[in-house]
Design an enzyme around this catalytic site. Structure first.
Site, PDB file in Angstrom:
ATOM      1  N   TYR A 112      18.507  28.418   8.360  1.00  0.00           N
ATOM      2  CA  TYR A 112      17.378  29.222   8.831  1.00  0.00           C
ATOM      3  C   TYR A 112      17.388  29.347  10.342  1.00  0.00           C
ATOM      4  O   TYR A 112      17.608  28.373  11.063  1.00  0.00           O
ATOM      5  CB  TYR A 112      16.049  28.585   8.387  1.00  0.00           C
ATOM      6  N   LYS A 128       0.842  -1.203   0.000  1.00  0.00           N
ATOM      7  CA  LYS A 128       0.000   0.000   0.000  1.00  0.00           C
ATOM      8  C   LYS A 128       0.881   1.258   0.000  1.00  0.00           C
ATOM      9  O   LYS A 128       2.103   1.162   0.201  1.00  0.00           O
ATOM     10  CB  LYS A 128      -0.916  -0.029   1.224  1.00  0.00           C
TER      11      LYS A 128
END
Ligand SMILES: *Cc1c(COP(=O)(O)O)cnc(C)c1O
Length: 363
Positions: free
Chosen positions: A254, A34
């Site tokens: 950042y 899946k």
């Protein structure tokens, strides 16, 4: 070409499936593919899944993709159908369906199909997600067995909530409830995901449903796939695209969350959360540069991450970087990022190049 690449090793997958089959004793295997084969690309895995008795997916969309790609096995829809118009397609294309909810029984009672469908009745033994309670099972079975759209030989299945904790009393109780419900019915049963298969041999029954272990990952707490004899199928790799010297006191990335205590060589690798690398992996999370461990420095960006190359004075632009896979278990990165390997593997995005590798099948 941007070098961010997921190398998919089909020989490793074939090996892991063989391990699953051997560990499962005589039980037949539903190979769970899946979520696009846990992010590996379900269709491209098919050449390594020939030994699986069945394939398992969540829904008909996933099953259709696998049929188109040439899957020959029966495919089990583990959430069953969502709408009645899926039933004729399931019958035509050889998809088995899970029935976990009374509305799905009503759809079958009203269906007019060319030939009957194989049904797996899902029993809720304690997960409290899908399935009928044990006391509701006799009535549900009666209705299904009276249904022309349902083939004889209904199978029973359940799903463990805590099989990854060996000796969990919750799993013992789930096994007891499921066995008691199935007793005397003479129907085939399936309890086990990967964790159940590895840790709960008394629950192997007639069918097992391994997923994560096929990809080389251990579902068991505190263990890695290698310790179970598994090999990583996905290696996520890239290259250094810049190498710089930062001065003592300078920050990287950042928000400047990492700051150099001394002059430090920093490598920038082309891999970020836009590729599926977890943004929550903190400074210090290991990567492999030229095969040796080096720590992340600062925040992961969308397209890049920074690596402290203090231990690697020779590292240069173009050198290979491995984020997880061969030599660096994805379990380690998942733990550092506060998640599980399943989520990292499923999260690889479409812009990551895929390179298939294969070798001879194991003897
Ligand atoms: C996903 C899934 C599996 C496979 O679980 P793993 O932990 O990946 O082995 C098995 N059964 C069902 C019903 C599932 O949804």
């Amino acid at each position: 070409m941007r070098p961010a690449t997921a190398v998919i090793d089909l020989a490793a997958l074939r090996h892991n499936l063989a391990v699953a089959k051997a560990r499962a004793g005589g039980a037949r295997v539903v190979a769970v593919v899946k979520a696009n084969g846990y992010g590996h690309g379900a269709a491209r895995l098919l050449p390594a899944l020939g030994a699986a008795d069945m394939l398992g997916v969540a829904c008909i969309e996933e099953a259709l993709g696998l049929r188109e790609a040439g899957a020959v096995q029966t495919i089990l829809l583990m959430e069953g159908v969502f709408e009645a118009d899926e039933l004729p397609l399931c019958a035509r294309l050889g998809f088995d369906i899970v029935v976990h909810e009374p509305g799905q029984i009503r759809m079958l009672e009203q269906a007019r199909l060319d030939h009957p469908l194989a049904v797996w009745l899902k029993i809720n033994t304690g997960m409290n997600r899908l399935g009928f309670r044990p006391e509701e099972v006799p009535a549900a079975l009666d209705r299904l067995q009276g249904c022309v759209a349902v083939a004889s030989g209904i199978r029973l299945m359940t799903h463990f909530a805590s099989a990854d904790e060996p000796s969990s009393p919750a799993t013992r109780e789930q096994i007891r409830r499921f066995a008691a419900t199935a007793e005397g019915l003479g129907l085939e049963r399936s309890f086990c995901n990967s964790a159940g298969l590895l840790a709960w041999p008394e629950a192997h029954a007639e069918w097992v449903r391994p997923g994560i272990m096929l990809y080389g990952v251990s579902p068991l707490e505190g263990r890695t796939g290698a310790e179970e004899g598994l090999r990583p199928v996905m290696t996520l790799e890239t290259r250094l695209i810049a190498v710089r010297e930062v001065r003592a006191g300078e920050a990287v990335g950042y928000a400047g969350t990492w700051r150099a205590e001394a002059p430090t060589r920093i490598g920038i690798a082309a891999m970020g959360y836009g590729d599926g690398y977890p943004r929550h992996a903190p400074s210090g999370t290991p990567v492999l540069v030229n095969g040796s461990e080096a720590p992340l420095a600062g925040r992961v960006s969308m397209d890049m991450l920074a690596i402290d190359l203090s231990g690697q004075p020779e590292a240069r632009v173009g050198d290979p970087v491995i984020l997880w896979g061969a030599g660096l278990p994805v379990e380690t990165i998942a733990a550092a990022a506060g998640t599980i390997a399943y989520e990292l593997l499923c999260g690889i995005t479409g812009r990551v190049h895929v390179e298939l590798r294969d070798g001879p099948p194991p003897d």
